[in-house]
Design a protein around this motif. Structure first.
Motif, PDB file in Angstrom:
ATOM      1  N   ASN A   1       0.814  -1.229   0.000  1.00  0.00           N
ATOM      2  CA  ASN A   1       0.000   0.000   0.000  1.00  0.00           C
ATOM      3  C   ASN A   1       0.844   1.273   0.000  1.00  0.00           C
ATOM      4  O   ASN A   1       0.389   2.327   0.479  1.00  0.00           O
ATOM      5  CB  ASN A   1      -0.968   0.022   1.184  1.00  0.00           C
ATOM      6  CG  ASN A   1      -2.046  -1.039   1.069  1.00  0.00           C
ATOM      7  OD1 ASN A   1      -2.252  -1.613  -0.001  1.00  0.00           O
ATOM      8  ND2 ASN A   1      -2.733  -1.315   2.158  1.00  0.00           N
TER       9      ASN A   1
ATOM     10  N   LYS B   1      -0.596   5.124  -0.084  1.00  0.00           N
ATOM     11  CA  LYS B   1      -0.195   6.153   0.886  1.00  0.00           C
ATOM     12  C   LYS B   1       0.340   7.379   0.168  1.00  0.00           C
ATOM     13  O   LYS B   1       0.060   8.517   0.573  1.00  0.00           O
ATOM     14  CB  LYS B   1       0.858   5.589   1.836  1.00  0.00           C
ATOM     15  CG  LYS B   1       0.298   4.565   2.809  1.00  0.00           C
ATOM     16  CD  LYS B   1       1.394   3.977   3.691  1.00  0.00           C
ATOM     17  CE  LYS B   1       0.819   2.917   4.623  1.00  0.00           C
ATOM     18  NZ  LYS B   1       1.862   2.274   5.448  1.00  0.00           N
TER      19      LYS B   1
ATOM     20  N   ASN C   1      -3.736   2.455   8.435  1.00  0.00           N
ATOM     21  CA  ASN C   1      -3.980   1.905   7.100  1.00  0.00           C
ATOM     22  C   ASN C   1      -5.459   2.009   6.707  1.00  0.00           C
ATOM     23  O   ASN C   1      -5.987   1.167   5.980  1.00  0.00           O
ATOM     24  CB  ASN C   1      -3.521   0.448   7.026  1.00  0.00           C
ATOM     25  CG  ASN C   1      -2.996   0.102   5.644  1.00  0.00           C
ATOM     26  OD1 ASN C   1      -2.546   0.959   4.895  1.00  0.00           O
ATOM     27  ND2 ASN C   1      -3.048  -1.171   5.289  1.00  0.00           N
TER      28      ASN C   1
ATOM     29  N   THR D   1      -4.738   5.802   1.548  1.00  0.00           N
ATOM     30  CA  THR D   1      -4.693   5.282   2.910  1.00  0.00           C
ATOM     31  C   THR D   1      -4.111   6.356   3.810  1.00  0.00           C
ATOM     32  O   THR D   1      -3.295   7.170   3.371  1.00  0.00           O
ATOM     33  CB  THR D   1      -3.827   4.012   3.008  1.00  0.00           C
ATOM     34  OG1 THR D   1      -2.489   4.330   2.590  1.00  0.00           O
ATOM     35  CG2 THR D   1      -4.381   2.914   2.135  1.00  0.00           C
ATOM     36  N   SER D   2      -4.533   6.357   5.055  1.00  0.00           N
ATOM     37  CA  SER D   2      -4.101   7.423   5.957  1.00  0.00           C
ATOM     38  C   SER D   2      -3.480   6.865   7.221  1.00  0.00           C
ATOM     39  O   SER D   2      -4.005   5.928   7.829  1.00  0.00           O
ATOM     40  CB  SER D   2      -5.293   8.311   6.336  1.00  0.00           C
ATOM     41  OG  SER D   2      -6.315   7.543   6.927  1.00  0.00           O
TER      42      SER D   2
END
Length: 206
Positions: A150, A154, A164, A159-160
């Motif tokens: 990921n 990101k 995740n 995604t933060s």
């Protein structure tokens, strides 16, 4: 590009478009000049932030390396659509036939599409196997890349944080210089933007 280097004062002037007046400090040493210049730029907010990069490299399900920089800068390319995907995301799966239609209609007019599949829950081999099985049943005429850690998600802000947390669907349209044209949660909205930009070229070419 703005703010990437801090060489002589002339470079600062040229890079960020800021005029610095000569003063007595100029003759006291180059370090003093640089310090005053940088403090002034920071205070005025005129140090330009480095533009976000949307370039990345990921392996496709076919084991071929996908390169965003090479794809977008290839001859004839006008737009690149990056669609983030997860096999448990119903809107993501629903959008695939629309992407296929857009590919068929606009590929020769400069559209490139890449599906970036994120990983949730499963370990890497299991997630890859599920993804391969899904696209074996639902073949796609455009690259499908596996973002196994990921990292690209990101990079794009899909995604933060360390949790995740994922926000899907997410579509990004980039031009051939790598600049963001559109970010949306709706594939239909991205499709309209593609129609608008590349459809007009079709009319002009007729």
């Amino acid at each position: 590009p703005c703010g990437r280097q801090f060489g002589p004062l002339l470079q600062l002037n040229q890079i960020c478009g800021v005029r610095l007046r000569k003063g007595s400090l100029v003759v006291r040493g180059r370090k003093a000049v640089y310090l005053v210049a940088l403090l002034g730029l920071l205070a005025s907010g005129k140090i330009c932030a480095q533009e976000k990069s949307y370039d990345f490299e990921l392996y496709e399900l076919s084991s071929k390396l996908f390169s965003m920089s090479r794809t977008r800068s290839a001859s004839g390319v006008k737009l690149v659509a990056v669609d983030f995907f997860w096999d448990r995301c119903k809107p993501c799966k629903k959008a695939l036939p629309s992407w296929t239609k857009l590919h068929e209609k606009f590929h020769d007019r400069g559209l490139r599409i890449v599906i970036v599949s994120i990983r949730q829950d499963d370990d890497v081999p299991a997630a890859r196997a599920k993804l391969k099985e899904y696209f074996r049943k639902h073949s796609a005429p455009y690259p499908v890349a596996f973002d196994k850690y990921n990292l690209v998600a990101k990079q794009y802000g899909v995604t933060s944080g360390d949790t995740n947390t994922v926000s899907l669907p997410q579509v990004f349209l980039l031009d051939n210089e790598g600049k963001l044209v559109l970010q949306t949660e709706e594939a239909a909205k991205a499709g309209k933007e593609i129609e608008k930009r590349l459809g007009e070229q079709m009319k002009e070419g007729q």
